[in-house]
Design an enzyme around this catalytic site. Sequence first.
Site, PDB file in Angstrom:
ATOM      1  N   SER A   1      52.398  79.151  24.481  1.00  0.00           N
ATOM      2  CA  SER A   1      53.076  79.994  23.505  1.00  0.00           C
ATOM      3  C   SER A   1      52.309  79.999  22.167  1.00  0.00           C
ATOM      4  O   SER A   1      51.150  80.377  22.130  1.00  0.00           O
ATOM      5  CB  SER A   1      54.528  79.534  23.347  1.00  0.00           C
ATOM      6  OG  SER A   1      55.315  80.533  22.752  1.00  0.00           O
TER       7      SER A   1
ATOM      8  N   ASP B   1      57.032  83.163  28.642  1.00  0.00           N
ATOM      9  CA  ASP B   1      56.613  81.992  27.863  1.00  0.00           C
ATOM     10  C   ASP B   1      56.504  80.729  28.725  1.00  0.00           C
ATOM     11  O   ASP B   1      57.430  80.355  29.438  1.00  0.00           O
ATOM     12  CB  ASP B   1      57.642  81.764  26.751  1.00  0.00           C
ATOM     13  CG  ASP B   1      57.146  80.839  25.658  1.00  0.00           C
ATOM     14  OD1 ASP B   1      56.789  79.694  25.978  1.00  0.00           O
ATOM     15  OD2 ASP B   1      57.116  81.268  24.497  1.00  0.00           O
TER      16      ASP B   1
END
Length: 269
Positions: free
Chosen positions: A44, A160
């Site tokens: 991320s 993510d």
Amino acid sequence: MKKKLKKKFGLALGAGGARGVAHVGFLQALEEADIRADLVTGCSMGAIVGACYCAGVSVQTLHEVISTLKLSRIAKLNPNPLRACGLFRLNRARKLLEEYIGADTQFSDLKTPFRCVATDLLSGRTVCMKEGNVVDAVIASSSVPGAFSPIERDGMLLVDGGVIERVPVREVKQMGADVIVAVDVLGDLVANVSEPPQNLIDTFLRYIDVIDTRVTQSKRRSRMKDIALWLVPELGDMDQYKVKNLDFAYEKGYELGKANTDAIRALIE
């Protein structure tokens, strides 16, 4: 001239949204100590910072760009969020990354070996990306479920990586790191929250944070034998989902780096 280090230094940069700006401050402290990672993994926000670092973007430039970020500069509201499976599109973030990393840059083009992780919604597995277009991989690693649309890549539907692999320690170990330093900018999200959720979205994000914290704690315990240092900056209850207090995050990351440069040097020399 830099002193040649005997051991391969692997750096795992964890997910963390706005709190991930601490990664930049941490890297600044390492740079001032003449320490550079040999291998990097990211998830991320950690993937964004890590990819830029491995592409040769200076830490100073990273700080200048990230410290002035606003949501409107990186994301655009989806006209039909239910159909798009996300409130926002990361088209603007993609263009910004392409400006600094390069639109056609492949993993093999990077100056420092790098990998990033995402979560495949179809298989439920962590996906380690190490080939192909770097920006595509980083965008997939950063697509928070619900907030951003999933990314289709090689027959997978990616979101993510922090959903199940917040700090990619295993991946940097697989790259051949002798010494692994993990930077977890989220820490214990359950302990650090000072206010109850205010609305439906807050409640959903709180639910994600609770699961994320418990999964990360479990994985950390199982992988401690591979980790030389697991570092957590003192960010208090800073909200990872709000793009503010970025200078605060940078400073806390810098303090963390300064406090640990001697220990890191001792481990890798």
